[in-house]
Design an enzyme around this catalytic site. Structure first.
Site, short mmCIF file in Angstrom:
data_model
loop_
_atom_site.label_atom_id
_atom_site.label_comp_id
_atom_site.label_asym_id
_atom_site.label_seq_id
_atom_site.Cartn_x
_atom_site.Cartn_y
_atom_site.Cartn_z
N ASP A 57 0.84 -1.20 0.00
CA ASP A 57 0.00 0.00 0.00
C ASP A 57 0.88 1.25 0.00
O ASP A 57 0.66 2.19 -0.78
CB ASP A 57 -0.89 0.04 1.25
CG ASP A 57 -1.94 -1.05 1.30
OD1 ASP A 57 -3.07 -0.80 0.89
OD2 ASP A 57 -1.62 -2.16 1.77
N GLU B 232 -5.52 7.17 -0.26
CA GLU B 232 -5.93 6.47 0.96
C GLU B 232 -4.85 6.53 2.03
O GLU B 232 -5.16 6.68 3.22
CB GLU B 232 -6.26 5.01 0.67
CG GLU B 232 -6.62 4.26 1.94
CD GLU B 232 -7.10 2.85 1.71
OE1 GLU B 232 -7.61 2.25 2.67
OE2 GLU B 232 -6.98 2.35 0.58
N ASP C 108 -6.53 4.93 -4.66
CA ASP C 108 -6.42 3.79 -3.74
C ASP C 108 -5.33 2.89 -4.31
O ASP C 108 -5.55 2.20 -5.31
CB ASP C 108 -7.73 3.02 -3.62
CG ASP C 108 -7.70 2.01 -2.47
OD1 ASP C 108 -6.58 1.63 -2.06
OD2 ASP C 108 -8.77 1.60 -2.00
N LEU D 115 -3.98 0.18 -3.29
CA LEU D 115 -4.20 -1.26 -3.18
C LEU D 115 -5.57 -1.46 -2.55
O LEU D 115 -5.72 -1.47 -1.34
CB LEU D 115 -3.10 -1.92 -2.34
CG LEU D 115 -2.91 -3.45 -2.49
CD1 LEU D 115 -1.64 -3.90 -1.77
CD2 LEU D 115 -4.10 -4.24 -1.97
N ASP D 116 -6.57 -1.57 -3.39
CA ASP D 116 -7.94 -1.81 -2.93
C ASP D 116 -8.09 -3.31 -2.71
O ASP D 116 -7.81 -4.12 -3.59
CB ASP D 116 -8.93 -1.32 -3.99
CG ASP D 116 -10.38 -1.43 -3.53
OD1 ASP D 116 -10.64 -1.14 -2.35
OD2 ASP D 116 -11.23 -1.81 -4.35
N THR E 48 -6.90 -4.67 0.54
CA THR E 48 -5.69 -5.01 1.30
C THR E 48 -5.89 -6.26 2.16
O THR E 48 -5.01 -7.12 2.21
CB THR E 48 -5.29 -3.83 2.21
OG1 THR E 48 -5.01 -2.69 1.40
CG2 THR E 48 -4.06 -4.16 3.03
N THR F 244 -20.07 -6.94 0.31
CA THR F 244 -18.88 -7.10 1.14
C THR F 244 -18.72 -8.52 1.67
O THR F 244 -19.70 -9.22 1.91
CB THR F 244 -18.95 -6.11 2.32
OG1 THR F 244 -17.78 -6.24 3.13
CG2 THR F 244 -20.19 -6.37 3.18
N GLY G 242 -13.04 -5.60 -1.88
CA GLY G 242 -12.61 -4.53 -2.77
C GLY G 242 -13.73 -3.94 -3.60
O GLY G 242 -14.43 -4.67 -4.32
N LYS H 47 -15.63 -5.53 -6.99
CA LYS H 47 -17.09 -5.67 -7.10
C LYS H 47 -17.59 -5.02 -8.38
O LYS H 47 -18.45 -5.59 -9.07
CB LYS H 47 -17.76 -5.05 -5.88
CG LYS H 47 -17.47 -5.77 -4.56
CD LYS H 47 -18.17 -5.08 -3.41
CE LYS H 47 -17.79 -5.67 -2.06
NZ LYS H 47 -16.41 -5.33 -1.65
N ASP I 299 -12.17 4.64 -3.01
CA ASP I 299 -12.66 3.31 -3.36
C ASP I 299 -13.61 3.34 -4.55
O ASP I 299 -13.75 2.35 -5.26
CB ASP I 299 -13.43 2.68 -2.19
CG ASP I 299 -12.56 2.42 -0.97
OD1 ASP I 299 -11.49 1.80 -1.13
OD2 ASP I 299 -12.94 2.83 0.13
#
Length: 308
Positions: free
Chosen positions: A51, A74, A116, A118-119, A121, A193, A218, A222, A245
């Site tokens: 990240d 982020e 972001d 690294l969506d 994580t 989620t 993430g 999605k 995000d």
């Protein structure tokens, strides 16, 4: 449509190259084995060396080539905006970018980029690598207008195939990097989620009567499911996402004919002054779905629970 190379065309093209480089950093950290995990706000809110280094790379590179844009990432609270790897954008891979006339004359000071690095994580640390994305979203006048989603581990379960891919899009233009597919007509599939479920989240999902629920990590992942035709909607009645995000996924989804709003069907603001948290959740639909009709199905008590 304008044929001239505009700021937005250059910014999206450069962001594709920069996102690819960030993906290489993410893969390299994983190969080294020490993820350097630290906890942020709560047990499920993690940050890794990937990240931090990916954001340094993205922000440092964007600042070098577009010094007057505003960048919100982020990991801004824990890393600076300089000192990262500077990506050589002269190696930009030519991408097919169509810029509508109303975006041809924007200037850098109007642009807010939500990053972001690294969506997904948590999923990254658990080895669920297909959930991981790099997100670079571009907003003007508070509206998400363009975005880049890089999937560093696309095809990782299929040895021998090319690893990774990058998708980009401009609202009112085109989506590149993938073929947009329609979801099935014989059943209704919802993405939501996998780690932030609650009674409110589950009530919202039940209200739209899905035949199948995909619980994945993430926001980028999605929305990719919607673009790939693997789900009809993304329903998340929780304040668990933030603007970095959703900015890039929203722009690409809208470029593909879909929609992304809060759970009430109201527009998400992306100005630099906008609250970072999406306090009223996320509702997204694939192209061809009736977004407002879906929003109307969400119970009022669910919406009331999310009003600050």
């Amino acid at each position: 449509m304008s044929s001239q190379k505009s700021l937005l065309e250059r910014l999206v093209s450069s962001s594709v190259t920069i996102a690819n480089a960030a993906g290489e950093i993410i893969c390299d950290v994983m190969k080294k084995g020490d993820l350097g995990i630290v906890q942020k706000e709560h047990l499920k809110d993690l940050q890794t060396e990937a990240d931090r280094e990916a954001q340094l790379c993205i922000v440092s590179s964007l600042n070098k080539y577009f010094p007057n844009i505003t960048i919100i990432g982020e990991e801004d609270e824990t890393v600076g905006s300089t000192g990262g790897k500077i990506v050589d954008i002269s190696r930009d891979t030519p991408v097919n970018i169509t810029v509508p006339d109303n975006y041809c004359n924007i200037n850098e000071k109007e642009v807010v980029v939500w990053v972001d690095p690294l969506d997904g994580t948590s999923e990254y640390t658990q080895g669920l690598l297909d959930h991981v994305t790099v997100l670079i979203g571009i907003a003007v006048n508070g509206k998400a207008i363009a975005g880049v989603i890089h999937q560093p581990y696309f095809n990782y379960k299929n040895p021998g195939n090319k690893l990774g891919r990058t998708i980009w899009g401009v609202v009112g233009g085109v989506v590149g990097g993938m073929e947009i597919k329609s979801p099935p007509v014989d059943r209704y599939i919802v993405a939501t989620t996998r780690s932030h479920a609650s009674s409110t989240v589950n009530e919202a999902i039940s209200s739209v009567s899905p035949d199948e629920v995909l619980r994945v990590g993430g926001s980028g992942h999605k929305v990719m499911l919607l673009l790939e035709g693997l789900a009809h909607s993304y329903v998340f009645a929780s304040p668990g996402t933030k603007k970095w995000d959703t900015c890039a996924p929203q722009a690409i989804l809208e470029a593909a004919g879909g929609s992304l709003t809060d759970i009430c069907g109201e527009i998400l603001p992306y100005a630099a002054s906008a609250p970072h948290r999406n306090s009223k959740g996320v509702l997204a639909t694939a192209a061809g779905q009736d977004h407002l009709a879906l929003a109307a199905k969400i119970p009022q008590q669910v919406k009331d629970n999310l009003i600050p």
